[in-house]
Scaffold this active site. Structure first.
Site, short mmCIF file in Angstrom:
data_model
loop_
_atom_site.label_atom_id
_atom_site.label_comp_id
_atom_site.label_asym_id
_atom_site.label_seq_id
_atom_site.Cartn_x
_atom_site.Cartn_y
_atom_site.Cartn_z
N LYS A 244 92.12 -53.17 18.78
CA LYS A 244 90.94 -53.15 19.61
C LYS A 244 89.44 -53.29 18.41
CE LYS A 244 88.10 -49.31 21.39
NZ LYS A 244 87.80 -47.64 21.78
N ASP A 249 80.16 -49.00 19.18
CA ASP A 249 80.36 -48.46 20.63
C ASP A 249 79.07 -47.39 21.03
OD1 ASP A 249 80.98 -47.94 23.10
OD2 ASP A 249 82.76 -46.78 22.38
N LYS A 256 76.65 -42.30 24.72
CA LYS A 256 77.29 -41.24 24.08
C LYS A 256 76.25 -40.39 23.38
CE LYS A 256 81.09 -43.93 22.16
NZ LYS A 256 82.47 -42.89 22.41
N ASP A 268 84.81 -47.94 15.60
CA ASP A 268 85.71 -48.35 16.85
C ASP A 268 86.40 -49.61 16.70
OD1 ASP A 268 86.37 -46.93 19.14
OD2 ASP A 268 85.11 -47.74 20.27
N ASP A 327 82.07 -46.32 28.92
CA ASP A 327 82.67 -45.72 27.43
C ASP A 327 84.08 -45.75 27.44
OD1 ASP A 327 81.82 -44.84 24.99
OD2 ASP A 327 82.25 -42.59 25.42
N GLU A 329 85.57 -48.37 27.48
CA GLU A 329 85.57 -50.01 27.20
C GLU A 329 86.79 -50.70 26.43
OE1 GLU A 329 84.87 -48.72 23.46
OE2 GLU A 329 84.14 -47.97 25.27
N ARG A 331 89.73 -50.08 26.56
CA ARG A 331 91.02 -50.33 27.36
C ARG A 331 90.84 -51.78 28.08
NH1 ARG A 331 90.63 -44.73 30.39
NH2 ARG A 331 90.10 -44.60 28.12
#
Length: 477
Positions: A244, A249, A256, A268, A327, A329, A331
């Site tokens: 990933k 993010d 967030k 992230d 959020d 995202e 996946r």
């Protein structure tokens, strides 16, 4: 200057030395004065774990290695002893240390590992580097360890530190394109190739997950294909590592909170960093394996045309996804990469991602969450590799019932389950896009530790690199 591991067959005079001993150690008269022997005996009786002798021209550190319930925990105790030793070396402004073992258990290898990783610092953006650690050389003098093993360890640990550097790099210095440029440069140095797909190529492939996450950003996404294929590769079907690569993010429109959340989100892309660090170690050590790496990279921002909760997007697989939360995202971009991996007819696909807070809450920073469809033999070998490097795995189930958490009224699947079993429903979402043996690692709890944790360090840890290298090379000896 990065730490250097060296090998020597004998100890040098007047250089700071760490000697690994057992709790029942009796100091030889030819090595220690009567006063030193008496002091060592007194310290051992008091169960000291580190005994310091100042000989003025140099120091001698006696590292006491006590027995543990199993060999993996014994090795981990030695790594932690390396952390303790490093603090003393930094305080004493030691530039070079030699390690020798009186337990005849290859203990110097694991002490060096902990010492090397503890010595890591990210000082790139500091103008005053005077407080940086001065230690630059660790020499192993142990007849039970070969020079080849020392060289291999150097490259593995450099790969870990490289992953840490990538995770610690601020987002304003690491957009998706800048990240790709860094991967290309690392590959050129180490010996693996990198193909970087740009926005137009990603659009042509119709990678709807990656494109949707990128919609709110001013910076374009990239899709990175790493390949290491030596002529003597022993596998006919490649291993595929998927990371990933969300370089920053915000949560998108599902924004967030900043404290203790968004302020850490440069991390992230730690899954992608682990893939890069692993490729570096494999290539530098000329490991005879064919390995592919897939890294979708973008930031996730709430700007302009940002994708929104309620949107339905069409993925690379042509399946549709209802977005319940922007959020969730990671996946989405991983799903495109996992489906893309099918083209390689892989032996095994392993993905790494800082995917869910649920995984971090479940097992903390002490373990990695794993979900898998791989054969039991593969799973057990993977868990064994995790125990050996103390990146321990907690397997969560992928029971069929969890698919109900992701049922959508208007699309094939939705990107978020309910409040319960969040890490599992995230893994179940990814499984939907696979049709091969697969292992998913949620490293949300281990990849970035702002408070620090022993030799794993503070902030980026390089989690996953030693685990992947240990597993991939376990069947080669």
């Amino acid at each position: 200057m990065p730490t250097q591991l060296k090998y020597n067959t004998r100890l040098s005079k007047n250089i700071d030395t760490a000697i690994i001993i057992g709790p029942d150690y009796e100091a030889p008269a030819e090595d220690f004065s009567p006063e030193e022997k008496e002091y060592i005996s007194l310290q051992l009786a008091q169960k000291s774990k580190l005994i310091l002798l100042n000989r003025y021209t140099h120091r001698v550190y006696l590292v006491v290695a006590a027995a543990k319930p199993n060999v993996a925990l014994y090795h981990e105790d030695l790594r932690k002893a390396g952390f303790t030793l490093q603090k003393h070396l930094k305080e004493g402004k030691v530039t070079e240390i030699q390690l020798t073992d009186r337990t005849f258990s290859k203990a110097a290898y694991y002490l060096a590992e902990g010492l090397f990783l503890s010595n890591y610092e990210f000082t790139k953006h500091k103008t005053d580097k005077s407080e940086a650690t001065p230690l630059h050389t660790i020499t192993i003098t142990d007849g039970t360890i070969s020079e080849k093993e020392v060289h291999e360890l150097q490259e593995i640990l450099t790969g870990v530190c490289l992953a840490r550097d990538l995770v610690n790099e601020p987002h304003n210095h690491q957009s998706a394109e800048q990240f790709s440029e860094r991967i290309v440069a690392i590959g050129e140095e180490a010996g693996f190739s990198t193909e970087v797909l740009n926005m137009l190529q990603i659009q042509a492939l119709k990678m709807g997950g990656l494109l949707a996450v990128n919609q709110g950003s001013l910076d374009p996404p990239t899709f990175n294909i790493l390949e290491y294929k030596p002529e003597n590769a022993k596998n006919t079907k490649p291993y595929v590592l998927v990371g990933k690569g969300v370089v920053y993010d915000t949560g998108g429109l599902s924004l967030k909170p900043t404290p203790n959340s968004m302020d850490w989100m440069k991390s992230d892309m730690a899954g992608a960093a682990a893939v890069v660090g692993t490729f570096y170690a494999l290539a530098k050590n000329k490991v005879p394996l064919h390995v592919i790496g897939l890294i979708p990279a973008t930031d996730n921002r709430p700007g302009g045309r940002a994708f929104a909760p309620g949107d339905v997007i069409t993925m690379f697989s042509q399946k549709t996804v209802e977005v319940m939360n922007t959020d969730a995202e990671g996946r989405l971009i991983l799903a495109d990469a996992l489906c893309f991996a099918q083209k390689y007819q892989p032996e095994l696909v392993i993905d790494l991602a800082t995917l869910t807070g649920s995984a971090a809450r479940a097992v903390g920073k002490e373990g990695l969450v794993m979900m898998t469809t791989a054969p039991e033999e593969t799973v057990q070998a993977f868990k064994k590799a995790g125990d050996e490097v103390h990146e321990r795995l907690v397997e969560l189930p992928l029971w069929e019932e969890y698919q109900k958490h992701l049922e959508s009224d208007i699309a094939d699947i939705k990107n978020l389950g309910g409040a319960d079993a969040g890490a599992i429903s995230a893994g179940k979402f990814l499984e939907y896009f696979t049709d091969y043996p697969w292992i998913h690692l949620d490293i949300a709890g281990t990849a970035y530790i702002p408070t620090g944790d022993n030799y794993r360090g503070k902030n980026g840890t390089g989690s996953g690199v030693r685990l992947l290298y240990s597993y991939l090379t376990s069947g080669l000896s």
